[in-house]
Structure formats: C-alpha cells, structure tokens
Design a protein around this motif. Sequence first.
Motif, PDB file in Angstrom:
ATOM      1  N   GLY A 262      28.623 -20.583 -41.635  1.00 24.66           N
ATOM      2  CA  GLY A 262      28.721 -19.189 -42.248  1.00 24.66           C
ATOM      3  C   GLY A 262      27.623 -18.312 -41.422  1.00 24.66           C
ATOM      4  N   PHE A 263      26.226 -19.068 -41.100  1.00 23.10           N
ATOM      5  CA  PHE A 263      25.254 -18.325 -40.777  1.00 23.10           C
ATOM      6  C   PHE A 263      25.661 -18.098 -39.136  1.00 23.10           C
ATOM      7  CE2 PHE A 263      21.712 -19.187 -37.541  1.00 23.10           C
ATOM      8  CZ  PHE A 263      20.865 -17.950 -37.900  1.00 23.10           C
ATOM      9  N   LEU A 264      26.474 -19.059 -38.423  1.00 20.52           N
ATOM     10  CA  LEU A 264      26.709 -18.588 -37.410  1.00 20.52           C
ATOM     11  C   LEU A 264      27.772 -17.673 -36.903  1.00 20.52           C
ATOM     12  CD1 LEU A 264      26.523 -22.108 -35.431  1.00 20.52           C
ATOM     13  CD2 LEU A 264      25.164 -20.268 -34.783  1.00 20.52           C
ATOM     14  N   SER A 265      28.737 -17.812 -37.938  1.00 22.67           N
ATOM     15  CA  SER A 265      29.615 -16.739 -38.138  1.00 22.67           C
ATOM     16  C   SER A 265      28.847 -15.237 -38.179  1.00 22.67           C
ATOM     17  CB  SER A 265      30.492 -16.867 -39.359  1.00 22.67           C
ATOM     18  OG  SER A 265      31.541 -15.709 -39.405  1.00 22.67           O
ATOM     19  N   GLY A 266      27.790 -15.157 -39.114  1.00 21.24           N
ATOM     20  CA  GLY A 266      27.265 -14.019 -39.278  1.00 21.24           C
ATOM     21  C   GLY A 266      26.627 -13.385 -37.979  1.00 21.24           C
ATOM     22  N   MET A 267      25.893 -14.464 -37.267  1.00 26.57           N
ATOM     23  CA  MET A 267      25.247 -14.062 -35.976  1.00 26.57           C
ATOM     24  C   MET A 267      26.275 -13.480 -34.936  1.00 26.57           C
ATOM     25  SD  MET A 267      21.919 -14.358 -36.681  1.00 26.57           S
ATOM     26  CE  MET A 267      21.170 -14.862 -35.024  1.00 26.57           C
TER      27      MET A 267
END
Length: 318
Positions: A262-267
């Motif tokens: 989820g975090f990498l998707s946001g980045m």
Amino acid sequence: MDVVTIGETMLLFTPDSIGLMRHANTFSAKVAGAESNVAIGLSRLGHKAGWISRVGDDEFGEKIRSFIRGEGVDISLVKKDSTAPTGIFFKEFRNPSDVRVYYYRKHSAASLMCKEDINEEYISKAKYLHITGITPALSDSCHEMVLKAVHLAKKHGVTVVFDPNLRRKLWEEERARRVLLEFVRHADIVLPGISEAEFLFGSRDPVECSELFLKQGASLVVMKLGNKGAYYVSEKVNGRVDGFKVPQVVDPVGAGDGFAAGFLSGMLDGLHVSQAVERGCAVGAMVVMVPGDVEGLPDQAALQSFITAAKDGDDVQR
C-alpha cells in the motif's frame, strides 16, 4: 517496471480446524512469501511488479508460478531448480490470539539462489527495488545475491526499499543484527516494525528509533506500529498516521507485506508521504481480516471503499 522484489515463496498449509495442529485432519494449500505478497499487492492496485526467485521443479513450484503469474506479476526471472524442492510451511491457529508458523525450507530451491540470478538490465528498469531481511538469512549465496541487486539498483538510480522482516528462527541474533543493519545502510527507504527496531537498537520509542535508522543512512523511515498506525520521518517531513481499527483480526500474518504494498503504491501514485503511509495502514488492516497472506489484498476500488467507510465511521474506524 514499477517495483522489482526478490525472495522465497512457499506453499502454505493451513488446518481447516482451529486448535493444535496435531488434531487436524485436513489442510488448505495457499501461496505465500513476503516479497511475492508485496508484488501481488502492487499488481492488484494497478502497478507493474516483477518477482525474482527460484522454486523446485515440482508440482508445488508449478502451483506457485501459476498463481503469481495469474496475479499479473512478472515471473520471467523465476527459475525452476531440479536439484532442490520448493519450501513449505504451516500456519497453526491455536486460538484467535495465538497464531504460530512452522517453516520447512532448509535446503529449498530458493535457498540456492545466487548473484548469477540477478539481471542488471531487469533491475535498472525498475523505479523501486524492494528487499527484506528474510532473503539474506536463507544462505550466504542469497546474501551475496541481494547485495548485488542493491548495488545494481544504486548504480542505476533505483530507489532501494528495505523491510527488515526479522525471522529469528533463520539465524543467530548477532549475525541477524549485523546483516540487517548492513542493508539499512544501503537502503533509501526503511520499513521496520517496532519490534524490529527494538531488536536492532534496544528501544521501543518510534521517534528515537526512527532517528537512529536515519543516522544509518536511510532518507525516509516509516515505523510500523501495528493497529496504532505508523510514524514516518525524513529530513524534510515527519508525522504519525493513525491505524484502522477493524472489527476482528482473523489472521495477522502478512499485514506488514500489505503495508509495504500500500505504501509503495501511494509513492508510485505521487501521493504525499502521509497519504502513502495511510494507504499502507489501510491495506495492512484489510489483510488481517481475511485468512491467508494475500487473500485480503485489495484492488483500488475495494481500497478506496474501505478508506471512505473508515472516515465515515462505518464498519472500520480511525
């Protein structure tokens, strides 16, 4: 390619009954591995992910390859090894608050991975290289392989993301601490859990530990705090994001991998760090409500619906 990740994936057997595994008569088979969990999570959220690994030239290996390929993850650099088997593990639900995992991965095909398995061109085309502390713990050759991947990423300007993902059963504490800190120093972004921070630095203070990670060389640290959310810090920003309170935790294993996805998707979507961390918290929360490591990973529509419901005070809360 948006993200390339490297690591072992195994077949997970889960008893169809709750209680001691000795009493189980039937098991369900699923596919699970920290790095491929992240790749699948990213793929479901609309990103291009590649996974590098080895599996045995056996039916379990074929099941893993077929499943992960079916999730839209590129497996062109996943090798089949006829000299070693695919690893397996078991997840035992003794009761809702006591989940135990047992690994049978010694001398597995993935433990034989080596630096020759890394393709420079493949790494160079990625935006992020995602690695964990599990892979270098598998063998000396795996350690060398991950180091090579990191050095190639640095050479080509690929952002290195490191999740310590401590597995105490895999190695002695002194070596684990030394190697994990080695990769922290190589990483651009570090995604530790608070227990891993305590293992490395002897403190459970997220602010203090995050600063210590920064001093090792990372440019951004996101400290996972379980259902309490996460704390993030870099030279320019810092803050805390609340977690999502879910009605029931069904299976906590895989939450950290969901967070990373989820975090990498946001980045990748260009969100502010705080919004990317929020997305990580949301995906992690969704994962724990479903049995299995990847079964709860959402697509974009399900993720947005979950976050909206939380903010509206529906089934989940902030």
